[in-house]
Write a protein that holds these residues in place. Sequence first.
Motif, PDB file in Angstrom:
ATOM      1  N   ARG A 358       0.735  -1.121   0.037  1.00 20.29           N
ATOM      2  CA  ARG A 358       0.448   0.163  -0.100  1.00 20.29           C
ATOM      3  C   ARG A 358       0.982   1.487   0.059  1.00 20.29           C
ATOM      4  O   ARG A 358       0.666   2.074  -0.621  1.00 20.29           O
ATOM      5  CB  ARG A 358      -1.075   0.202   1.156  1.00 20.29           C
ATOM      6  N   LEU A 359       2.085   1.102   0.602  1.00 17.80           N
ATOM      7  CA  LEU A 359       3.330   1.805   0.582  1.00 17.80           C
ATOM      8  C   LEU A 359       3.914   3.067  -1.085  1.00 17.80           C
ATOM      9  O   LEU A 359       4.227   4.036  -1.493  1.00 17.80           O
ATOM     10  CB  LEU A 359       4.442   2.307   1.672  1.00 17.80           C
ATOM     11  N   ALA A 360       3.055   1.821  -2.150  1.00 20.96           N
ATOM     12  CA  ALA A 360       3.353   2.105  -2.861  1.00 20.96           C
ATOM     13  C   ALA A 360       1.897   3.290  -4.163  1.00 20.96           C
ATOM     14  O   ALA A 360       2.164   3.443  -5.289  1.00 20.96           O
ATOM     15  CB  ALA A 360       3.340   0.905  -4.246  1.00 20.96           C
ATOM     16  N   MET A 365       2.975   7.728  -0.763  1.00 20.58           N
ATOM     17  CA  MET A 365       3.539   7.152  -1.074  1.00 20.58           C
ATOM     18  C   MET A 365       4.766   8.461  -0.265  1.00 20.58           C
ATOM     19  O   MET A 365       5.725   7.499   0.207  1.00 20.58           O
ATOM     20  CB  MET A 365       4.422   7.332  -1.982  1.00 20.58           C
ATOM     21  N   ILE A 366       4.497   9.482   0.407  1.00 17.58           N
ATOM     22  CA  ILE A 366       4.871  10.523   1.583  1.00 17.58           C
ATOM     23  C   ILE A 366       5.281   9.364   3.073  1.00 17.58           C
ATOM     24  O   ILE A 366       6.305   9.183   3.484  1.00 17.58           O
ATOM     25  CB  ILE A 366       4.125  10.370   1.468  1.00 17.58           C
ATOM     26  N   ASP A 367       4.280   8.486   3.092  1.00 16.87           N
ATOM     27  CA  ASP A 367       4.692   7.354   4.093  1.00 16.87           C
ATOM     28  C   ASP A 367       5.514   6.222   4.017  1.00 16.87           C
ATOM     29  O   ASP A 367       6.473   5.995   4.896  1.00 16.87           O
ATOM     30  CB  ASP A 367       3.326   6.914   4.470  1.00 16.87           C
ATOM     31  N   MET A 368       5.851   5.887   3.083  1.00 11.38           N
ATOM     32  CA  MET A 368       7.322   5.265   2.277  1.00 11.38           C
ATOM     33  C   MET A 368       8.077   5.926   2.872  1.00 11.38           C
ATOM     34  O   MET A 368       9.392   4.917   3.120  1.00 11.38           O
ATOM     35  CB  MET A 368       7.197   4.547   1.203  1.00 11.38           C
ATOM     36  N   ILE A 369       8.080   7.246   2.684  1.00 14.89           N
ATOM     37  CA  ILE A 369       9.725   7.468   2.651  1.00 14.89           C
ATOM     38  C   ILE A 369      10.174   8.429   4.237  1.00 14.89           C
ATOM     39  O   ILE A 369      11.511   7.632   4.069  1.00 14.89           O
ATOM     40  CB  ILE A 369       9.226   8.937   1.762  1.00 14.89           C
TER      41      ILE A 369
END
Length: 521
Positions: A358-360, A365-369
């Motif tokens: 889901r992070l993609a 995407m900000i959560d992934m970073i």
Amino acid sequence: MEPLSGGTERVSLGSNVTLMAPGLRGNARLLSGTGGDVRAAEESSDVLDTALQRAEMKGLRTIEIRAAQVPTPPAADLRDSRGDDALLLEVPDLGEDAEQVVLSVDEAGAMTWHFATDVHSVDDVNKVPVRSHSPASTVRGVEKRRFLIHKRIPPVDESSEAGTHRALFGALGRKLLKVLVFPVSDALINKPARVIAERWESDNRTYGLRRFTPADYRLPTGTPAERDALALTGDEAAMLTNGRALLFVHGTFSTAHGAFHDIPPELMQELHQRYGGRVFAFNHYSLSHDPIENVRRFNAMLQDVLPSGSLDVDIIAHSRGGLVARTLADGADAFGLDTSRVRVHRAVFAGVPNQGTRLAQPDHMIDMIDRLTTGLNVVPAGGVADILEGLLIAVKIIGHGALKALAGLRSMDPNGDFLKALNAPGRRNDGFLAIAANYQPQDAGLKSLVSGTANALVDRIFEHDANDLVVPERGVYDTNGCDSFPIAEERRLRLPAAAGIMHTSMFNHPEVVSHLRNWLV
């Protein structure tokens, strides 16, 4: 030091920087002096400084906050893009030629990135809703740039090992807001994310087949001279055809030497002997190109160094690199690629999002970073510098106002077209193996970042699903539609929460080393 009363007043910190921190009582100051003095006050490492320099980002100013949480006045309900309690930082606008972002480091070491918001006036906070906006939504042509920063103060365990050996920042018990600036090039204004990422990757993450021996697998390939020194030659490529070879494929934001830096030298030596020296790695674009294009480039480079003949390979793949490996194995049927010159026998998927993550998805995407940046701060991996540099470029791309068109990241979207095609039924490979981790943060900073509070048990992105901070644990090996899944239990290694292994720190764990020894040749 300027006092914070916990109310709604603007506090001037000097140099036209103001802060509104409702619900925080204590002090704030604008760190001043030379770069070295500020870095010492931040307790930041040269790893961060070097990565910023390579990404053409400069630390413009740092705000330090030492405060306790008190009841927030009802009329001062500030919320950030996640809906969390926030404080408001205002800094001078630098005009159209420069963009600013804020890296916030909270009291427990959690690191989050913040982009300018469209709140126009502190006095109008209750009249102008602090709406959930795209991170790329910015306001230009105003005197100030305004940032909403996560406010909650997590508990700090200063006796913990994680809290005293930070890779990027060492300061605990205070909040740091590091304002970073980077140029907005005329060549990039209004360009899509793919163009910006592709331009950077062509200079810093260029494609290449490289040697990967015990003597050089940790050596970088960032400069043309470094790439030339480690590039696979025609004679070396021809040697790969003398028996089964071992191929390493890295994941997003990384490189081969960064992703696999933590593999113990003893294991690399053993693998090198087992495969008769037939060990190599594939460096590729992971942001601007999807795995289909990665494999096309792989085929083209293989043709250049090995005009005839074919390869039998085993693969060790990390993260998104596993999707590249699967495309190399199944690309003929799934995407019409010519993969006839490479036969994939075994492929080890370490933290690979075979069901996606889901992070993609654009909204996360900000959560992934944020998770990866904080993970590097809490549990430093050997390839910190390379991964961090890739994260900084993603931050710049978002700051340029482009986000959703990164094909490399989009390939990991659970609902995306790429994974739907890759996971379609009708193909089976019994050589797939899996390494998956369930990481449960013990560090207060990561707990707060992942769950919203230091005490909550539910992951705000993955909910109750076990995950390694980035990829769902079951998503590495479980059913996804492709006939090669689920991977059988005897062909998978599941690292429990007690192992303390996150997405970026798998390869030096004793069980991982043991399984790689047992699985390969």
